[in-house]
Enzyme design. Structure first.
Site, PDB file in Angstrom:
ATOM      1  N   GLU A 129       1.481  -1.297   0.167  1.00 22.33           N
ATOM      2  CA  GLU A 129      -0.009   0.115  -0.207  1.00 22.33           C
ATOM      3  C   GLU A 129       1.050   1.761  -0.328  1.00 22.33           C
ATOM      4  O   GLU A 129       0.585   2.438   0.781  1.00 22.33           O
ATOM      5  CB  GLU A 129      -1.025  -0.789   1.198  1.00 22.33           C
ATOM      6  CG  GLU A 129      -2.139  -0.938   0.702  1.00 22.33           C
ATOM      7  CD  GLU A 129      -2.734  -1.682   2.407  1.00 22.33           C
ATOM      8  OE1 GLU A 129      -2.625  -0.513   3.469  1.00 22.33           O
ATOM      9  OE2 GLU A 129      -3.758  -1.435   1.949  1.00 22.33           O
ATOM     10  N   ARG A 165       5.419  -7.781   7.756  1.00 24.49           N
ATOM     11  CA  ARG A 165       4.362  -8.475   7.503  1.00 24.49           C
ATOM     12  C   ARG A 165       3.669  -8.429   6.091  1.00 24.49           C
ATOM     13  O   ARG A 165       5.159  -8.519   5.410  1.00 24.49           O
ATOM     14  CB  ARG A 165       3.367  -7.515   7.646  1.00 24.49           C
ATOM     15  CG  ARG A 165       3.566  -6.459   9.290  1.00 24.49           C
ATOM     16  CD  ARG A 165       2.361  -5.362   9.071  1.00 24.49           C
ATOM     17  NE  ARG A 165       0.722  -5.461   9.147  1.00 24.49           N
ATOM     18  CZ  ARG A 165       0.054  -4.792   8.184  1.00 24.49           C
ATOM     19  NH1 ARG A 165       0.177  -4.448   7.307  1.00 24.49           N
ATOM     20  NH2 ARG A 165      -1.216  -4.934   9.303  1.00 24.49           N
ATOM     21  N   ASP A 210      -8.767  -8.853   3.849  1.00 26.50           N
ATOM     22  CA  ASP A 210      -8.299  -8.302   4.395  1.00 26.50           C
ATOM     23  C   ASP A 210      -9.431  -8.082   6.084  1.00 26.50           C
ATOM     24  O   ASP A 210     -10.664  -7.329   5.929  1.00 26.50           O
ATOM     25  CB  ASP A 210      -8.746  -6.784   3.747  1.00 26.50           C
ATOM     26  CG  ASP A 210      -7.666  -5.391   4.924  1.00 26.50           C
ATOM     27  OD1 ASP A 210      -7.047  -5.951   6.167  1.00 26.50           O
ATOM     28  OD2 ASP A 210      -7.869  -4.539   4.932  1.00 26.50           O
ATOM     29  N   GLU A 238     -12.683  -2.756  12.317  1.00 28.53           N
ATOM     30  CA  GLU A 238     -12.579  -1.484  11.134  1.00 28.53           C
ATOM     31  C   GLU A 238     -13.684  -2.224  10.208  1.00 28.53           C
ATOM     32  O   GLU A 238     -14.649  -1.050   9.435  1.00 28.53           O
ATOM     33  CB  GLU A 238     -11.256  -2.570  10.132  1.00 28.53           C
ATOM     34  CG  GLU A 238     -10.993  -1.220   9.178  1.00 28.53           C
ATOM     35  CD  GLU A 238     -10.005  -1.282   8.408  1.00 28.53           C
ATOM     36  OE1 GLU A 238      -8.940  -2.245   8.612  1.00 28.53           O
ATOM     37  OE2 GLU A 238      -9.926  -1.074   6.943  1.00 28.53           O
TER      38      GLU A 238
HETATM   39  C1  BDP Z   1      -6.512  -2.342   6.538  1.00 34.22           C
HETATM   40  C2  BDP Z   1      -6.610  -0.779   6.579  1.00 34.22           C
HETATM   41  C3  BDP Z   1      -5.540  -0.100   6.807  1.00 34.22           C
HETATM   42  C4  BDP Z   1      -4.345  -1.043   7.052  1.00 34.22           C
HETATM   43  C5  BDP Z   1      -4.135  -2.487   6.735  1.00 34.22           C
HETATM   44  C6  BDP Z   1      -2.748  -2.727   7.208  1.00 34.22           C
HETATM   45  O1  BDP Z   1      -7.915  -0.090   5.716  1.00 34.22           O
HETATM   46  O2  BDP Z   1      -6.063   0.640   7.314  1.00 34.22           O
HETATM   47  O3  BDP Z   1      -2.880   0.141   6.518  1.00 34.22           O
HETATM   48  O4  BDP Z   1      -5.276  -2.935   6.705  1.00 34.22           O
HETATM   49  O5  BDP Z   1      -2.794  -3.270   7.666  1.00 34.22           O
HETATM   50  O6  BDP Z   1      -7.435  -3.004   6.719  1.00 34.22           O
HETATM   51  O7  BDP Z   1      -1.691  -1.994   6.823  1.00 34.22           O
END
Ligand code: BDP
Length: 690
Positions: free
Chosen positions: A281, A314, A354, A382
């Site tokens: 991301e 991760r 997720d 979330e």
């Molecule tokens: C997602 C979230 C985001 C996190 C990401 C993560 O939307 O805010 O930064 O995971 O785990 O679920 O890195």
């Protein structure tokens, strides 16, 4: 009761335990190591028995006796082998007949403290007697850790309980009393580590200025056995150190990290290590320099190794160009399995996408054999209604931890392949993304505290029964009235399935509004947005049917699982219905197990979710006379929101999917109270939720 005392709120004995009042407390403690534990025990007992228990120097009939295991008397009563097996954190609580007393012991102060909390918990939650007091508890995971997604500006990513509890602008001079309360709460459920800052890490956490603040937090948490860890930004050597880049193969980059780590350990000798989100991301990482995850992780691991620190790297990686996001972590990490140092753990989310209300297990579990894999669970809701919906996550965690990977034949559950029972690595761990903020009640919803609680209890023992844990929490937090306890536990136990049903039944996933992840937006299209952040990528509804084909005729994600899971998921006839639309694109008229068509069953599942929330509303309304007024009222208000939104979810999804199925709603489904066009216009008010 405003929730600020968490599960210490009631402090009442289980009705069967009134006769167990100790006659004295004896603490064998030559060097003052057990002060914290003995104070905790004394205060706890005094409160529970509404008395003032005497402290004595000699064990006599009716004493509770606290001691480290290295005491000559303890050795008379317990086999040295057994004591050794306790390791660092294990404890024994035992009724010693010869002394007519209860002994609580462990190899160090932290273990004794765990024993004290356990004893106090037993007094409050189950009927105990002499015979049942023969307890040995050893945690399964070594690292039992919370991940805070807290930013240095005080905001919390995906946090729904106010701002961060870490007051960076007040530190290091002003020390919030909450740090100690936080540490105590965690110790009481066996958590022994915390990552203070967001995985989307601001490099400045590693400046000397911030490290001095971290040092103060670490010293507040230390007495309770909580070690501090930090999320680090892979580009730190370039951003902070002024180097040209952060290439892990370059000597100056390695040296920068080594020096930084040295500085950290000078300030915090028991520092735990780093958590890293890299090449995910938009975060920087070793792949920016043509290196692998292993190159990056190992460089950090080498810097930490001399001090006993670890790296949690991760595996949450996915690329918008890929066909199927669910496959990518496995593809990227499996080839590296033999390359990681032994002080690296790969942190893997429970499901392959997720933190959805329901996902099948990630195929990484069991598949990575040479590397220690640590599960990452989300405690903050979330994707499960933030802190507005009552959702007990114990059942989600249990379903995941007990999922069979078949990595080493039947019975290779996720718990067993990660806790050291099947593969033996020097470390093991489990992480939960915290739901904690500065709100008075810590978690935004009284019942959200139960999710923090159950995470800790399962990190200690992933095979523990989550219904029992729910009951423990209710008795300590809400009430001791047996009948009431069981009704509330039932609401909790059904709550997650209800949420799956009103949000994403039958294997659907990621129908939430993009970005904020709150309400339903299965129709959502955002110009320029990553396709893999949009619901249509996941549900793929069309005139024929609905669902993501991950079978061997589709993305073939099923191939990443061991047999017999692979074939079971691959075949539409054997795929469990709760994962059906996760693995298959299914025709609207497909016959389900109960004879309904898929379309009808989908609508009925949405209705079931709504009905379940109605039921919990009814149950809760009857609790009025048994529950503290504030707790009652605040939960009642939240359930009203939850019901309104469950209906909103149901209406939005069935109305929208109806534009593809072109079929009427089956009998038993309430007519939508909303119109699709209205729902599409509903603007989610983020401010209300932060
Ligand atoms: C997602 C979230 C985001 C996190 C990401 C993560 O939307 O805010 O930064 O995971 O785990 O679920 O890195």
């Amino acid at each position: 009761i405003d929730g600020s005392n968490l599960w210490f709120a009631q402090s009442q004995l289980h009705s069967h335990n009134h006769s167990l009042q100790p006659k004295s407390l004896v603490v064998t403690d030559m060097d003052g190591k057990l002060t914290l534990a003995s104070n905790e025990l004394l205060n706890g007992l005094n409160q529970l028995f509404q008395t003032s228990i005497k402290q004595k120097s000699r064990v006599s009939k009716g004493s509770v006796w606290l001691s480290l295991t290295n005491n000559s008397e303890v050795i008379q009563f317990i086999d040295p082998q057994e004591l050794k097996a306790l390791g660092e954190d294990g404890f024994i609580i035992k009724y010693i007949d010869e002394k007519k007393s209860v002994l609580i012991t462990g190899n160090n102060q932290k273990a004794v403290l765990y024993g004290v909390f356990h004893y106090l918990r037993l007094l409050q939650t189950v009927a105990i007697d002499k015979d049942s007091l023969n307890i040995t508890e050893i945690p399964k995971y070594k690292v039992r850790i919370l991940n805070h997604w807290d930013n240095l500006d005080g905001s919390v990513e995906r946090g729904y309980a106010g701002r961060s509890i870490w007051k960076w602008d007040e530190l290091p001079t002003k020390v919030s009393p909450r740090y100690k309360k936080y540490a105590r709460a965690n110790a009481s459920i066996g958590i022994n580590g915390t990552v203070l800052n967001n995985v989307n890490a601001n490099p400045h956490i590693l400046t000397t200025e911030y490290l001095k603040k971290v040092m103060v937090i670490a010293s507040e948490l230390r007495p309770y056995g909580i070690q501090v860890y930090l999320s680090v930004n892979f580009a730190s050597p370039a951003v902070l150190g002024g180097l040209d880049d952060a290439n892990p193969k370059k000597e100056e980059v390695k040296d920068w990290w080594k020096n930084k780590v040295k500085e950290i350990y000078e300030l915090i000798p028991d520092f735990g290590g780093f958590l890293v989100k890299a090449n995910s991301e938009g975060q920087p990482g070793p792949m920016d320099y043509g290196c692998t995850h292993a190159d990056g992780a190992n460089m950090l691991a080498d810097a930490l190794k001399p001090y006993g620190g670890i790296v949690m790297w991760r595996a949450f990686v996915y690329n918008p160009k890929g066909w199927d996001r669910a496959k990518q972590a496995y593809e990227e990490f499996l080839p590296l399995d033999e390359q990681f140092r032994d002080n690296v753990m790969i942190q893997v989310k429970n499901g392959p996408v997720d933190f959805q209300p329901r996902e099948p297990l990630s195929p990484m579990f069991g598949a990575m054999k040479e590397t220690q894999v640590m599960p990452e669970l989300q405690i903050t809701q979330e994707y499960l209604g933030f802190s507005d919906h009552l959702v007990y996550l114990g059942t989600l965690y249990q379903e995941f931890l007990q999922s069979d990977t078949y990595a080493k034949g039947k019975g290779s559950t996720v718990a067993k392949v990660t806790d050291g029972s099947i593969y033996n690595h020097p470390v093991s761990g489990i992480a939960g993304v915290a739901n904690i903020g500065e709100d008075n009640n810590w978690c935004g919803h009284h019942f959200a505290q139960a999710n923090w609680y159950v995470f800790g209890r399962l990190a200690w023992n992933p095979d523990a029964d989550v219904k029992t844990i729910a009951e423990e929490w209710v008795r300590q937090t809400l009430t001791q009235k047996d009948k009431v306890v069981s009704s509330i536990v039932e609401v909790m136990m059904n709550s997650r399935e209800a949420t799956v049903n009103y949000m994403t039944p039958l294997g659907l996933h990621h129908l939430m509004g993009w970005d904020h992840h709150y309400g339903p937006e299965p129709w959502c299209v955002v110009e320029g947005a990553r396709p893999d952040w949009l619901p249509t990528y996941y549900h793929k509804a069309d005139s024929i049917g609905i669902g993501f084909d991950r079978s061997s005729t589709g993305s073939n994600a099923v191939k990443q699982y061991f047999e017999p899971l692979r074939s079971e998921f691959d075949n539409i006839a054997t795929c469990p219905e709760e994962y059906l639309l996760w693995f298959h694109h299914v025709p609207w008229n497909h016959k389900m197990e109960n004879g309904q068509t898929l379309w009808n069953q989908l609508c009925l599942k949405y209705q079931e979710g709504v009905d379940e929330v109605k039921k919990s509303q009814e149950v809760w309304s009857k609790m009025k006379t048994y529950i503290d007024e504030q707790q009652f009222k605040e939960v009642q208000e939240k359930i009203a929101i939850q019901l309104k939104e469950a209906i909103w979810w149901k209406d939005a999804c069935i109305l929208y999917f109806q534009t593809f199925s072109k079929q009427p709603f089956p009998e038993g489904v309430e007519e939508p109270v909303h119109k699709l066009e209205e729902l599409k216009k509903l603007k989610f008010d983020l401010k209300h939720h932060n």
